[in-house]
Design an enzyme around this catalytic site. Structure first.
Site, PDB file in Angstrom:
ATOM      1  N   CYS A  68     -10.981 -30.039   7.316  1.00 11.29           N
ATOM      2  CA  CYS A  68      -9.942 -29.070   6.962  1.00 11.29           C
ATOM      3  C   CYS A  68      -8.612 -29.784   6.719  1.00 11.29           C
ATOM      4  CB  CYS A  68      -9.770 -28.034   8.075  1.00 11.29           C
ATOM      5  SG  CYS A  68      -8.431 -26.856   7.771  1.00 11.29           S
ATOM      6  N   GLN A 124     -11.727   7.221  -3.850  1.00 12.31           N
ATOM      7  CA  GLN A 124     -12.220   7.817  -2.619  1.00 12.31           C
ATOM      8  C   GLN A 124     -13.656   8.309  -2.850  1.00 12.31           C
ATOM      9  OE1 GLN A 124     -11.072   7.952   0.380  1.00 12.31           O
ATOM     10  NE2 GLN A 124      -8.956   7.241   0.156  1.00 12.31           N
ATOM     11  N   CYS A 163      -5.598 -28.287   6.684  1.00 11.23           N
ATOM     12  CA  CYS A 163      -4.448 -27.519   7.160  1.00 11.23           C
ATOM     13  C   CYS A 163      -3.559 -28.358   8.077  1.00 11.23           C
ATOM     14  CB  CYS A 163      -4.898 -26.243   7.880  1.00 11.23           C
ATOM     15  SG  CYS A 163      -5.453 -26.471   9.592  1.00 11.23           S
ATOM     16  N   HIS A 196      -4.406 -22.436  10.504  1.00 12.66           N
ATOM     17  CA  HIS A 196      -5.770 -22.866  10.185  1.00 12.66           C
ATOM     18  C   HIS A 196      -6.559 -21.741   9.532  1.00 12.66           C
ATOM     19  CE1 HIS A 196      -9.817 -24.474  10.409  1.00 12.66           C
ATOM     20  NE2 HIS A 196     -10.157 -23.313  10.952  1.00 12.66           N
ATOM     21  N   PHE A 211      -2.945   5.133   4.457  1.00 12.94           N
ATOM     22  CA  PHE A 211      -3.938   4.696   5.446  1.00 12.94           C
ATOM     23  C   PHE A 211      -3.359   4.736   6.848  1.00 12.94           C
ATOM     24  CE2 PHE A 211      -5.903   1.426   8.085  1.00 12.94           C
ATOM     25  CZ  PHE A 211      -7.240   1.800   8.009  1.00 12.94           C
ATOM     26  N   ASP A 255      -8.365  -7.787   1.052  1.00 17.01           N
ATOM     27  CA  ASP A 255      -7.348  -7.963   2.087  1.00 17.01           C
ATOM     28  C   ASP A 255      -7.930  -7.558   3.430  1.00 17.01           C
ATOM     29  OD1 ASP A 255      -5.952  -5.354   3.391  1.00 17.01           O
ATOM     30  OD2 ASP A 255      -6.688  -4.845   1.394  1.00 17.01           O
ATOM     31  N   CYS A 276      -5.139 -28.875  11.659  1.00 19.53           N
ATOM     32  CA  CYS A 276      -6.257 -29.824  11.776  1.00 19.53           C
ATOM     33  C   CYS A 276      -5.822 -31.261  11.497  1.00 19.53           C
ATOM     34  CB  CYS A 276      -7.394 -29.417  10.850  1.00 19.53           C
ATOM     35  SG  CYS A 276      -8.289 -27.945  11.416  1.00 19.53           S
ATOM     36  N   ASP A 281       0.848  -1.185   0.000  1.00 24.34           N
ATOM     37  CA  ASP A 281       0.000   0.000   0.000  1.00 24.34           C
ATOM     38  C   ASP A 281       0.887   1.240   0.000  1.00 24.34           C
ATOM     39  OD1 ASP A 281       0.997   0.198   2.547  1.00 24.34           O
ATOM     40  OD2 ASP A 281      -0.866  -0.349   3.528  1.00 24.34           O
ATOM     41  N   SER A 282       0.283   2.405  -0.052  1.00 17.90           N
ATOM     42  CA  SER A 282       1.054   3.637  -0.228  1.00 17.90           C
ATOM     43  C   SER A 282       1.607   4.208   1.061  1.00 17.90           C
ATOM     44  CB  SER A 282       0.161   4.697  -0.877  1.00 17.90           C
ATOM     45  OG  SER A 282      -0.864   5.077   0.032  1.00 17.90           O
ATOM     46  N   GLY A 283       1.088   3.729   2.211  1.00 14.21           N
ATOM     47  CA  GLY A 283       1.434   4.317   3.498  1.00 14.21           C
ATOM     48  C   GLY A 283       0.397   5.298   3.987  1.00 14.21           C
TER      49      GLY A 283
END
Length: 397
Positions: A333, A211, A335, A364, A98, A287, A338, A94-96
């Site tokens: 699951c 925005q 993973c 998990h 936020f 994300d 599990c 990201d751009s920084g």
């Protein structure tokens, strides 16, 4: 010849949900996909190899944190983020913006997420046309992050995708402020794009951010702006409202007015129901820190059929009901956790404050999100997304 491309198709002509293929120099991402937050060049508690073993396609890191520690020059000397952290797949930074504005205002991050109270110290000093001046939360040093400097830092970090600098406004500000901020962010975006072009060697691509807050006319203006700029992809950002219904309205209206030939990312959203809603409007990637942060509080994501409280997305493994539960978090699951450990063992680790607990539950939750998005892709392909949604989204109370 470019190393990047994005193609998609819609199996169901009655749905905007789409299957995409995002090609990068570090591999292909099948979309819709979830991007995990390796904020400081690490997924807390697990290694890059473990992330890939659980089916992860895509991760992101944070420009703000990495510019302060260890510094983009250190990472650049190491050969970029991929080599620095041993990650072999696609990456985004990201751009920084936020983090500057959320930490700086003390409450923006919480307000964007629908939480109004924060005791964080305010580090923002000044926002001007030039950029954002702020103090480091590490040592108090003053920095000025301009659109140009943000792009330069992201180039040194070396991810596949970089993002323009923007001001991230909370939902409590009025329309006048939101409009003024958006127009400045558009000017910053043009400067970001110009800086990006100066050193473009086809090793990275640039995303523009939308925005406009909750205001339809501003969001439409933002769509028109990014549609007509030379971005590779678009990221829907800013305040999405104070409730889920408002967020869904903003996403629907925004997606209906974006050009379709570019990948679209929804910033900071990762709830199970939110993903299904976004996918239906054509969102390609998501994300959120939620899956990994939840794990560090003893929360394990589970499907409704595996939850004693089917109206919730997760179980809390510190609860006494799991003290003698010798079954895995989810029986179906695949993973590492599990396949090898029980809820009783994880409950014990949490009570004993053993660090292994956080690693195992994180693995998990990572696998859960990757299975979820794989199920979403299959549902789109089979034109039965409604059926898939019923088996993953918690029951409504």
């Amino acid at each position: 010849m470019t190393k990047f491309s994005f193609t998609f198709h819609r199996p169901d002509p009655n749905s905007r949900a789409r299957l995409g293929r995002l090609e990068t120099p570090h591999g292909v991402v099948e979309t819709p996909a979830f991007i995990f937050c390796a904020t400081k060049a690490a997924i807390k508690g697990v290694t890059s190899e473990q992330m890939q073993a659980e089916g992860t396609q895509f991760i992101l890191s944070n420009t703000y944190h990495l510019m302060l520690q260890p510094g983009s020059d250190i990472i650049h000397k190491a050969g970029g983020l991929h080599k620095f952290m041993g990650w072999k797949g696609p990456m985004l930074t990201d751009s920084g913006g936020f983090q500057i504005f959320s930490l700086g205002h003390g409450s923006v991050a919480e307000e964007i997420k629908g939480r109004r109270n924060s005791n964080r110290p305010r580090t923002m000093l000044k926002i001007t046309e030039e950029g954002a001046k702020f103090k480091s939360y590490i040592n108090g040093q003053t920095y000025l992050l301009t659109p140009e400097r943000s792009v330069q830092i992201q180039r040194e970090l070396g991810p596949d995708f970089v993002v323009v600098l923007d001001e991230c406004t909370p939902f409590h500000v009025d329309k006048r402020y939101t409009a003024r901020s958006m127009h400045m962010s558009h000017r910053w975006a043009v400067r970001s794009l110009e800086e990006f072009r100066r050193h473009d060697d086809d090793t990275q691509k640039l995303y523009g951010i939308l925005q406009g807050g909750v205001y339809e006319d501003l969001r439409l203006e933002a769509c028109d702006f990014v549609n007509n700029q030379d971005f590779f992809g678009h990221a829907v950002g800013g305040s999405l409202g104070a409730s889920k219904s408002q967020m869904y309205d903003v996403v629907a209206m925004t997606m209906a007015n974006l050009r379709e030939d570019r990948p679209v990312h929804l910033l900071g959203i990762g709830g199970v129901q939110d993903i299904f809603n976004g996918v239906r409007h054509g969102i390609d990637t998501f994300d959120c820190v939620h899956p990994t942060r939840l794990a560090r509080h003893g929360g394990a994501l589970v499907r409704p059929e595996n939850n004693p409280k089917p109206a919730r997305e997760h179980i809390v493994l510190t609860n006494s009901q799991f003290r003698e539960d010798y079954t895995p978090i989810e029986p179906d699951c695949s993973c590492h956790t599990c396949r090898n450990y029980t809820k009783a063992y994880l409950h014990h680790l949490l009570k004993a404050q053993e660090l292994a607990a956080y690693t195992l539950i994180t693995l998990h939750n990572v696998n859960f999100m990757n299975r979820l998005l794989a199920a979403v892709r299959q549902g789109i392909a089979d034109k039965n997304l409604d059926t898939v949604e019923k088996s993953w989204v918690p029951e409504k109370t």
